[in-house]
Write a protein that holds these residues in place. Structure first.
Motif, PDB file in Angstrom:
ATOM      1  N   VAL A  54       0.813  -1.224   0.000  1.00  0.00           N
ATOM      2  CA  VAL A  54       0.000   0.000   0.000  1.00  0.00           C
ATOM      3  C   VAL A  54       0.844   1.271   0.000  1.00  0.00           C
ATOM      4  CG1 VAL A  54      -1.971  -1.109   1.105  1.00  0.00           C
ATOM      5  CG2 VAL A  54      -0.230  -0.007   2.526  1.00  0.00           C
ATOM      6  N   PRO A 190      -5.614   0.381   1.148  1.00  0.00           N
ATOM      7  CA  PRO A 190      -5.449   0.434  -0.304  1.00  0.00           C
ATOM      8  C   PRO A 190      -6.277   1.573  -0.894  1.00  0.00           C
ATOM      9  CG  PRO A 190      -5.811  -1.823   0.427  1.00  0.00           C
ATOM     10  CD  PRO A 190      -6.073  -0.949   1.610  1.00  0.00           C
ATOM     11  N   VAL A 230      -4.857  -2.269  -4.341  1.00  0.00           N
ATOM     12  CA  VAL A 230      -3.460  -2.410  -3.904  1.00  0.00           C
ATOM     13  C   VAL A 230      -2.552  -2.025  -5.076  1.00  0.00           C
ATOM     14  CG1 VAL A 230      -1.699  -4.000  -3.061  1.00  0.00           C
ATOM     15  CG2 VAL A 230      -4.071  -4.227  -2.278  1.00  0.00           C
TER      16      VAL A 230
END
Length: 313
Positions: A54, A190, A230
């Motif tokens: 992330v 994310p 992500v």
């Protein structure tokens, strides 16, 4: 492969870490601002968590770059160490290895170094990556290092970085004294579907695509379903979609390109990844990532008349 055909100066979705391509989402901006505040106050521990990929590391690097030149940073990237090995690694980073390498000598060397640098008006930072893998004994040594004080000021600022399991580790009964020292704890999620749209556009812009390559908004739900927002997963998916567009000799990525990437990569839906791995975000959190991002007021942080960070609050 497709770069020349699509008039790109670079491949926009490389997996290698390149600061030019780092995109700051809302959580990244918020985490950076909080870190800047914590580093300025110089009190207690800072904890940064998030799923793999992330952008935790890049957020920290951005924050540290904005600090004064008189900042000394040690970064431990190997968490599975014994206590003496951990202290030895810190001494190596600070270039203060003592003559004798026993635990007591290593601790004294770190304390002497931090004291000396403190009186030289330098800021000493210790960053521990993958901290969710640390042993209880090493965590106790970290608590001790974070407790070093002179004249009511911490002389070593400790930053723990890891996956969400780090929060559970710190909240356990065995780590009460350490968890009480946590002044800042922030979690980086994310990207939301709205942020993924901006993320793709930003990376194409850095690669100097202009308007030659188009990712229609209609493809965003499909990209999110397989990547969860992500960034590394988004990169792989979008790169494969560009390859499919190149094969079709077109610069617009369409649904056919998305389906070709789905077949080629053969990934499960991201929700299936979530179900298979407890380390990843919950289904409820993922559903929230699919919702368009709300706009929040912006908190700006200034020091000596210069803006050093901002965050949505």
């Amino acid at each position: 492969m497709y770069r020349q055909f699509m008039q790109l100066s670079d491949y926009p979705f490389r997996l290698t870490a390149d600061a030019r391509y780092f995109f700051m989402g809302g959580d990244h901006l918020r985490a950076k601002s909080y870190l800047m505040y914590s580093l300025h106050v110089r009190d207690g521990l800072a904890v940064v968590t998030g799923e793999p990929g992330v952008g935790k590391t890049l957020v920290i690097e951005h924050a540290i770059k904005e600090l004064r030149a008189d900042t000394v940073v040690a970064r431990i990237r190997q968490p599975r160490l014994m206590v003496t090995e951990f202290l030895f690694a810190i001494c190596q980073q600070y270039d203060c290895l003592p003559e004798h390498l026993n635990k007591a000598a290593l601790i004294q060397a770190i304390y002497d170094f931090a004291t000396r640098e403190h009186f030289a008006k330098k800021n000493i930072i210790l960053i521990v990556d993958e901290a969710h893998l640390l042993s209880a004994n090493v965590l106790e040594e970290i608590r001790m290092l974070a407790n070093f004080e002179l004249h009511g000021r911490k002389i070593i600022q400790v930053m723990l970085v890891g996956q969400p399991a780090l929060n559970s580790l710190l909240s356990s009964r065995n780590q009460d004294s350490l968890s009480q020292m946590v002044r800042l704890s922030c979690h980086i999620n994310p990207l939301s579907i709205y942020e993924v749209k901006k993320y793709i556009s930003y990376r194409l812009l850095v690669a100097e695509s202009g308007r030659s390559v188009l990712f229609p908004d209609s493809l965003l739900p499909g990209i999110m379903c397989y990547t969860g927002g992500v960034p590394p997963l988004v990169n792989v998916r979008c790169d494969m979609m560009l390859i499919a567009a190149y094969v079709k000799k077109q610069t617009t990525v369409d649904a056919t390109c998305l389906h070709a990437a789905v077949r080629k990569l053969d990934w499960p839906f991201y929700l299936q990844r979530v179900s298979a791995s407890p380390r990843l975000m919950s289904v409820q959190t993922f559903s929230q990532r699919l919702m368009p991002a709300k706009r929040y007021p912006v908190l700006k942080i200034f020091r000596n008349g210069r803006e050093i960070g901002r965050a949505h609050v």
